[in-house]
Write a protein that holds these residues in place. Sequence first.
Motif, PDB file in Angstrom:
ATOM      1  N   UNK A 132      23.284  -1.213  41.296  1.00  0.00           N
ATOM      2  CA  UNK A 132      23.910   0.110  41.187  1.00  0.00           C
ATOM      3  C   UNK A 132      24.419   0.547  42.564  1.00  0.00           C
ATOM      4  N   UNK A 133      23.615   0.279  43.580  1.00  0.00           N
ATOM      5  CA  UNK A 133      24.029   0.626  44.943  1.00  0.00           C
ATOM      6  C   UNK A 133      25.290  -0.115  45.347  1.00  0.00           C
ATOM      7  N   UNK A 187      30.323  -3.976  35.125  1.00  0.00           N
ATOM      8  CA  UNK A 187      28.950  -3.478  35.097  1.00  0.00           C
ATOM      9  C   UNK A 187      28.874  -2.185  34.306  1.00  0.00           C
ATOM     10  N   UNK A 188      29.803  -1.275  34.570  1.00  0.00           N
ATOM     11  CA  UNK A 188      29.739   0.019  33.874  1.00  0.00           C
ATOM     12  C   UNK A 188      29.764  -0.209  32.363  1.00  0.00           C
ATOM     13  N   UNK A 189      30.689  -1.083  31.915  1.00  0.00           N
ATOM     14  CA  UNK A 189      30.822  -1.305  30.476  1.00  0.00           C
ATOM     15  C   UNK A 189      29.606  -2.017  29.899  1.00  0.00           C
ATOM     16  N   UNK A 190      29.205  -3.103  30.556  1.00  0.00           N
ATOM     17  CA  UNK A 190      28.136  -3.935  29.989  1.00  0.00           C
ATOM     18  C   UNK A 190      26.786  -3.232  30.065  1.00  0.00           C
ATOM     19  N   UNK A 192      16.103  -9.412  23.226  1.00  0.00           N
ATOM     20  CA  UNK A 192      16.691 -10.369  24.170  1.00  0.00           C
ATOM     21  C   UNK A 192      18.116  -9.931  24.505  1.00  0.00           C
ATOM     22  N   UNK A 193      18.861  -9.521  23.476  1.00  0.00           N
ATOM     23  CA  UNK A 193      20.222  -9.036  23.715  1.00  0.00           C
ATOM     24  C   UNK A 193      20.192  -7.824  24.646  1.00  0.00           C
ATOM     25  N   UNK A 194      19.299  -6.877  24.351  1.00  0.00           N
ATOM     26  CA  UNK A 194      19.212  -5.651  25.151  1.00  0.00           C
ATOM     27  C   UNK A 194      18.990  -5.964  26.628  1.00  0.00           C
ATOM     28  N   UNK A 195      17.943  -6.719  26.939  1.00  0.00           N
ATOM     29  CA  UNK A 195      17.641  -6.831  28.374  1.00  0.00           C
ATOM     30  C   UNK A 195      18.580  -7.776  29.097  1.00  0.00           C
ATOM     31  N   UNK A 196      19.281  -8.646  28.333  1.00  0.00           N
ATOM     32  CA  UNK A 196      20.299  -9.427  29.044  1.00  0.00           C
ATOM     33  C   UNK A 196      21.543  -8.586  29.347  1.00  0.00           C
ATOM     34  N   UNK A 197      21.862  -7.632  28.477  1.00  0.00           N
ATOM     35  CA  UNK A 197      22.972  -6.730  28.821  1.00  0.00           C
ATOM     36  C   UNK A 197      22.605  -5.880  30.039  1.00  0.00           C
ATOM     37  N   UNK A 231      24.412  -8.052  32.496  1.00  0.00           N
ATOM     38  CA  UNK A 231      25.542  -7.120  32.539  1.00  0.00           C
ATOM     39  C   UNK A 231      25.370  -6.070  33.621  1.00  0.00           C
ATOM     40  N   UNK A 232      24.126  -5.788  34.012  1.00  0.00           N
ATOM     41  CA  UNK A 232      23.883  -4.805  35.068  1.00  0.00           C
ATOM     42  C   UNK A 232      23.656  -5.490  36.396  1.00  0.00           C
ATOM     43  N   UNK A 233      22.468  -6.053  36.565  1.00  0.00           N
ATOM     44  CA  UNK A 233      22.100  -6.574  37.886  1.00  0.00           C
ATOM     45  C   UNK A 233      23.037  -7.683  38.362  1.00  0.00           C
ATOM     46  N   UNK A 234      23.257  -8.713  37.532  1.00  0.00           N
ATOM     47  CA  UNK A 234      24.033  -9.866  38.013  1.00  0.00           C
ATOM     48  C   UNK A 234      25.497  -9.486  38.231  1.00  0.00           C
TER      49      UNK A 234
END
Lengths: 639, 222
Positions: free
Chosen positions: A270-271, A362-365, A392-397, A401-404
């Motif tokens: 996020x930073x 990131x914002x979208x995913x 599994x879908x949730x935390x991969x998004x 989708x967030x961290x990576x």
Amino acid sequence: MATSSAISTTASAAPQPSVQSGLWSWLTTVDHKRIGLLYLYTALFYLLVGGLEALLIRTQLARPNLSVVSAEMYNQLFTMHGTTMVFLVVMPLSAAFFNYLIPLQIGARDVAFPRLNAFSYWVYALGGLFITLPIFFGLAPNGGWFGYAPLSGPTYGGGYNMDFWVLGLQILGISSLAAAFNFITTIINMRAPGMTLMRMPMFTWMSFVVQFLIVLAFPVITAALFFLQFDRFFGTNFYQVQAGGDPLLWQHLFWVFGHPEVYILVLPAFGLVSEVLPTHSRKPLFGYNVMAFSGMMIGFLGFGVWAHHMFAVGMGPVADSIFAVTTMLIGIPTGVKIFNWIATMYGGSLRFPTSMKFAIGLIAMFTIGGISGVMHSSPPSDLQQTDTYFIVAHFHYVLYGGAIMGIFAGIYHYFPKITGRLMNERLGSWHFWLNFIGLNLTFFPMHFSGMLGMPRRIYTYDAGQGWDLFNMISTVGTYLLLVAGLIFAYNFFSSRKRGAVAGNDPWGGATLEWSIPSPPPEYNFAQIPEVTSRYPMWDLKAPDRTASLEHVHPSADDIAAAHAVPVHEETERRSAKELGIAIPFSTIRPFMVALGIIIMFSGLIVLHVGEFPLAMAAMLGGSAFMVGSLYAWLTSPLE
Amino acid sequence: MATVAAAGAHEAHEHAHYTTTGLNHRKIAMWTFIGSECMLFGSLISTYLVYKGRSVVGPFPHEAWTSPTGQAFKPILNIPVTSASTFVLLMSSLFMVLALAAVENKGKPGYEGLLGASKFWLAATAAAGATFLGFQAFEFTSFVHEGLTIRTNLFGTSFYTLTGFHGTHVAVGVLWLMTMLFIDLKRGLEPRDAINVDIMALYWHFVDVVWIAIFTLVYLIK
């Protein structure tokens, strides 16, 4: 330059090779930038390892009733995929940015404890090998990255597999904690004159919050792991149900750590996007204060939501309701961030280099992952979803989708600062789009297979349950991600040598790291800058953007004490000696202390094998080596 | 983790660099370390409390117990003895304060005699810490003789782990104190070294405070 739409590729001088080279210089370095690079390369290597583990998992699940790998190896693969990605990839990639960027963003010449910093890295590097190498002998951890006791205890989880997991995580915890003490001190105490907390760059802000999460969350898992370690090695009863032990104790302790860990993984990303978006929107970050406070709020609430991982264990309606409410609450500061990023872009003069694509990605995913997160904050809904592929879908998004995505945005954005050269934009674009499509192909169908009842962690499944197509699509997506990863790797390594020369400030950045040459000289700043606003470089280059913002000069005493000068572009590259700047000595001792710790922990494995004299020799010898090296380190001067 | 803190604590620029807050780096690092230690001991103490009274077999801390074979066990905690060791540990905090004052004010009027004897006070603190460890060794040995090991029941498991972790922290502190005493004997500590003693004192007082919590929750409350 700041107002031109093209990205500047002209620069005064070609990047200079690092003064030091060779293996020994890397083993002994205490320079935060070189340590940051060590983190970056090591973590990218583990990204490949964790990715290949995922590839094998998905290949096994491509069609019903396959046996590409054995069931036992499958358990090791999914355990190590999770453990690797959390502890050996995302946290160290964030650490690479903490190391490289925090001192540059706050106008400091290094971190507060340069040698402790090297120690953190070496504990991570050696601990990573400790937990990864067993997979080549079929001895890798096999009880899930969460290691639920009593399943991971001696009764049900015998053998050496979970020994490596328990001890490996203990080792990695030492690394994270040491680094967190270091970065908190650095941020509190090494800011340039005038850089008040509310003028810090947003990446530094989010890193600051993360260090507190590490300091407060890691000791809890340290205690939980000690209990498990004692159960496994010394026959204690912590998780022994027949002795009256509570099977939920582990789950509570683990998730008191585990949920803040989620924010430890995602807040640095996020930073990073909070740096990328304003730069490429050529507008100050919308709602800076709210962004900082929502980060703190996420960190604070992050400690009060852990039991939403445990709705299915039957805690009762009161506990379930409380944790449902706190979980819904934490969606608010997270949502605030999403809206602020969008508002940052609104009305901006946008440009779309690869880093910006990843930031918007990131914002979208992350929003998709956030929405499914709110769905299972409700216990009745969660009971249907627990332990299915929907989770599994949730935390991969959230994590991919967030961290990576955020970390990739950061890599493309800061690559020119780190290497002095720009990454290839065309390949970057290929990387982004293949990654974006691959990510959605892989993880979106998991929502459906999960809703249709496919459980997590299963080795294989029968045809005719409606899961076949979704699994096949997921597997195809994973291969697409591999292709995207290879394009990135090629781009990364070829651009280091052949990329366009970047100069100090290829993007028109707002913060202090863009005022110095790329790659930065070992002392970072020839003169410590005096900061008067949140966007010192825009004050210099695009004052119209920051005209409406507050500008306050630091006190004359502070300026004099730090020998600070007004913010300016540094273009000259002189040696530290010429400038009279003291540079910490290189030293092997932090590496030796880390090695002693690894030998000490390895002794416990040997103990389990039954070689008592050898085990004692390793434990006592390792401890003595650690303490001896520590004394040698502490009694030698820093600079 | 204590070693990590010690490493962080001892490392820093010797010269008086500019710092944003004016505080010493190592002091801030020690406070953050203490913050994390609070969570560690918080977890250990919580686990002890959660498991209080849930042991399937004895011996128990506060109640007598007769085993199925007819063997009788007294309540195992020896509160008078542990009160004595607690007193010694609390006194060590007083000695630590005096040691710090002696180093800070070395050479100043009023600190010529015993008040300025940093070596004496450092040695006294270390000795008090070592005495506490001796009491703990005695306690552990006698408990084992009475039939309580770390494997016996949930009480044994959580009691030895909690007090053992605390004892390890005291041992690290004693080692640190002895190192400081060694430096004092070798070259003499000056007021400019006070920051090093100050940081050590922070750690030592923290370890003491944790013991007050443990003594109250484990020994005094039935």
